[in-house]
Design an enzyme around this catalytic site. Structure first.
Site, PDB file in Angstrom:
ATOM      1  CE  LYS A 120      -1.712   2.974   2.609  1.00  0.00           C
ATOM      2  NZ  LYS A 120      -1.693   4.217   1.821  1.00  0.00           N
TER       3      LYS A 120
ATOM      4  CD  GLU B  47      10.216  12.672  11.456  1.00  0.00           C
ATOM      5  OE1 GLU B  47       9.164  12.048  11.690  1.00  0.00           O
ATOM      6  OE2 GLU B  47      11.202  12.161  10.894  1.00  0.00           O
TER       7      GLU B  47
ATOM      8  CB  CYS C 180      12.790   9.170   8.964  1.00  0.00           C
ATOM      9  SG  CYS C 180      13.399   7.968   7.810  1.00  0.00           S
TER      10      CYS C 180
ATOM     11  CD  GLU D 286      13.129   4.096   8.620  1.00  0.00           C
ATOM     12  OE1 GLU D 286      13.128   4.989   9.504  1.00  0.00           O
ATOM     13  OE2 GLU D 286      13.211   4.319   7.414  1.00  0.00           O
TER      14      GLU D 286
HETATM   15  P1  ADP Z   1       3.510  10.569   6.927  1.00  0.00           P
HETATM   16  O1  ADP Z   1       3.371  11.493   8.082  1.00  0.00           O
HETATM   17  O2  ADP Z   1       4.883  10.403   6.405  1.00  0.00           O
HETATM   18  O3  ADP Z   1       2.448  10.719   5.887  1.00  0.00           O
HETATM   19  P2  ADP Z   1       2.050   8.368   7.962  1.00  0.00           P
HETATM   20  O4  ADP Z   1       2.530   7.517   9.058  1.00  0.00           O
HETATM   21  O5  ADP Z   1       0.874   9.220   8.192  1.00  0.00           O
HETATM   22  O6  ADP Z   1       3.339   9.161   7.539  1.00  0.00           O
HETATM   23  O7  ADP Z   1       1.758   7.511   6.661  1.00  0.00           O
HETATM   24  C1  ADP Z   1       2.626   6.504   6.197  1.00  0.00           C
HETATM   25  C2  ADP Z   1       1.815   5.426   5.524  1.00  0.00           C
HETATM   26  O8  ADP Z   1       0.947   4.857   6.491  1.00  0.00           O
HETATM   27  C3  ADP Z   1       0.922   5.927   4.398  1.00  0.00           C
HETATM   28  O9  ADP Z   1       0.884   4.952   3.377  1.00  0.00           O
HETATM   29  C4  ADP Z   1      -0.431   6.042   5.069  1.00  0.00           C
HETATM   30  O10 ADP Z   1      -1.518   5.941   4.184  1.00  0.00           O
HETATM   31  C5  ADP Z   1      -0.390   4.858   6.014  1.00  0.00           C
HETATM   32  N1  ADP Z   1      -1.303   4.944   7.169  1.00  0.00           N
HETATM   33  C6  ADP Z   1      -1.757   6.052   7.798  1.00  0.00           C
HETATM   34  N2  ADP Z   1      -2.583   5.728   8.813  1.00  0.00           N
HETATM   35  C7  ADP Z   1      -2.659   4.371   8.836  1.00  0.00           C
HETATM   36  C8  ADP Z   1      -3.334   3.412   9.663  1.00  0.00           C
HETATM   37  N3  ADP Z   1      -4.121   3.801  10.665  1.00  0.00           N
HETATM   38  N4  ADP Z   1      -3.156   2.103   9.398  1.00  0.00           N
HETATM   39  C9  ADP Z   1      -2.355   1.695   8.395  1.00  0.00           C
HETATM   40  N5  ADP Z   1      -1.692   2.550   7.575  1.00  0.00           N
HETATM   41  C10 ADP Z   1      -1.838   3.869   7.792  1.00  0.00           C
END
Ligand code: ADP
Length: 490
Positions: free
Chosen positions: A178, A387, A286, A252
């Site tokens: 995903k 961050e 990161c 990570e």
């Molecule tokens: P960033 O702040 O870098 O966008 P996120 O942690 O919000 O980082 O997102 C990283 C990935 O995790 C993206 O692919 C996002 O769609 C996915 N993501 C966000 N929330 C969830 C969740 N509750 N469960 C699984 N995947 C998620």
């Protein structure tokens, strides 16, 4: 460099076919340099995710039983196809993510290297024969986990597919990916190239969609492991759900890495490195060295030099080969950067340069931010602890080795740390004492497929890169064989 073209795909890739979402839903992906939509992308529903996982499960056993050389050939061919489509992949990546085209070109080639390196990694995984009881043979086997769900962020889309997919696939797993909703396009392009390279249908599926829906559905699906890169906040949520089922996860996560300059360093290299590590990809990485600790005796001169260098950086159109800083990812990201900069000023830190958006001629709706350097920062301020994911640097002074290590470690994260010095003993002492999974001496942000890294503290769980990562995509089995005629007795 390259001539081959890719048809840009915007549909899900499930079981070897591009297909619409089961409910027909789509979401927009936007070019952050222009503010304009690029295309509508199919949004995978939980049903679509379940189908991708079921197809992965159905294809995995056959993939696992292929001779090593067959799996290696597919991955090596993928590396070749990535290289021969490099210009187009770089353009897609730059348009989708706002990153300078020159960075994207280098990263596409770097991605190919990960596929190349991991192609035959299974041949290097070792099992052990363990000295045992008389007339007994005791040995270990490493076997694939089964189906791995991978969830990735928007900051380094292709490089992260390089980091996650080949290691998982090489050892015989199937993968459902995903990608981040902000940058789904190169994942779909890569899926097409992998199919062309001979990857059997179902072994890789790509299910774009939002995190709370598609991402969460993948975590809850019938997968054997989730390999996640993203924010610490989401990492915690995923680990909690995985904990309920005792499912394996690697995470990570975020970082707030110190970059520490001693007066004895080669200050030309240190200044260039300190600038690079907080500005590369607009600070959206990161392992950004976003906390600069400078020895008090050189602080004023070093920081003023850094300010001049930051002001000389070319911030602008990502499509221009000369651009050094492109657009930040999204309005949400811009709001986050502006919020942290305002909090720094409120809490008494002083911006020496930057602290404002930049208007780029011809790209009035683009999201550009000027490199920002704060001084008079205290270690407990928001800008020194959190961050930001933007080109924002907090400068902190120190006067002794002990104070440098103490300030370097006084943060929740523990991803990377850099030290700039010519004193060998100091470099080794610091490498030993700093709380970080990766330590850089007189360099910063190096990464290679053969070198393992892991986040400490709130920066993660598990390891990526190197043989260690390939091992982490396997489960260990121990076999006991009675070679003699010994009968079990009560
Ligand atoms: P960033 O702040 O870098 O966008 P996120 O942690 O919000 O980082 O997102 C990283 C990935 O995790 C993206 O692919 C996002 O769609 C996915 N993501 C966000 N929330 C969830 C969740 N509750 N469960 C699984 N995947 C998620």
């Amino acid at each position: 460099m390259t001539t081959q073209s890719i048809t840009a795909e915007n549909r899900l890739f499930i079981g070897g076919d591009f297909t619409e979402a089961s409910d027909g839903a789509t979401f927009e992906t936007i070019n952050p340099a222009t503010g304009r939509p690029i295309t509508d992308v199919s949004h995978a529903t939980p049903l679509d995710v379940a189908e991708a996982v079921a197809k992965a499960r159905a294809a995995q056993k056959q993939w696992e039983s292929e001779p090593l050389s067959v799996r290696a050939k597919v991955l090596r061919r993928t590396a070749e196809l990535i290289v021969s489509h490099a210009d187009q992949l770089a353009t897609l990546e730059s348009t989708d993510g706002g990153k300078p085209i020159s960075d994207c070109k280098a990263q596409v080639l770097g991605t190919a290297e990960w596929f190349d390196f991991f192609a035959d990694v299974s041949a290097h995984l070792r099992s052990d024969v363990i000295p045992s009881f008389p007339d007994h043979l005791n040995y270990t086997l490493r076997q694939p986990l089964g189906v791995v769900g991978t969830i990735t962020p928007w900051n380094y889309p292709l490089p992260l597919y390089g980091i996650k997919l080949p290691a998982a696939l090489a050892v015989g797993n199937a993968v459902v990916l995903k990608p981040a909703e902000q940058t789904p396009l190169t994942a779909l392009a890569l899926a097409r190239l992998m199919a062309e390279a001979g990857l059997p249908d179902g072994v890789l599926s790509v299910v774009p969609g939002l995190g709370e829906t598609t991402g969460a559905a993948l975590v809850d699906a019938d997968v054997d492991m989730v390999s996640f890169t993203g924010s610490t906040e989401v990492g915690r949520k995923i680990a909690a759900r995985a904990g309920d089922r005792l499912m394996k996860v690697t995470l990570e996560l975020g970082g707030k890495s110190p970059s520490i300059v001693f007066a004895d360093a080669d200050l030309d290299i240190a200044a260039a490195g300190a600038l690079f590590t907080f500005c590369v990809h607009q600070g959206q990485l990161c392992s950004a060295g976003s906390r600069l600790l400078v020895e008090e005796s050189i602080r004023e001169e070093f920081v003023s030099r850094l300010v001049t260098m930051a002001e000389d950086l070319r911030v602008g159109d990502p499509a221009d080969e000369a651009t050094q800083l492109g657009a930040v990812m999204s309005q949400a990201q811009m709001d986050r950067i502006e919020g942290f900069v305002a909090s720094g000023i409120d809490q008494g830190a002083r911006p020496l340069t930057g602290a404002s958006r930049k208007v780029v001629e011809g790209l009035d709706n683009g999201l550009f931010y000027t490199p920002t350097i704060f001084e008079d920062v205290k270690v407990d301020m928001e800008i020194a602890q959190n961050e930001i994911f933007g080109p924002v640097l907090s400068v902190l002074p120190f006067s002794s080795d002990e104070e440098a290590v103490e300030k370097a470690n006084d943060v929740l994260y523990g991803l990377a740390a850099g030290i700039w010095t010519n004193d060998l003993r100091r470099a080794h002492r610091f490498s030993r004492d700093v709380d970080a999974g990766i330590v850089y001496v007189n360099t910063m942000n190096a990464l290679a497929p053969w070198s393992p890294y892991s986040g400490w503290k709130q920066s993660g769980l598990g390891v990526e890169g190197g043989i260690e990562q390939a091992e982490s995509f396997t489960k260990l089995k121990t076999v006991w064989i009675n070679l003699g005629d010994q009968v079990p007795t009560l």
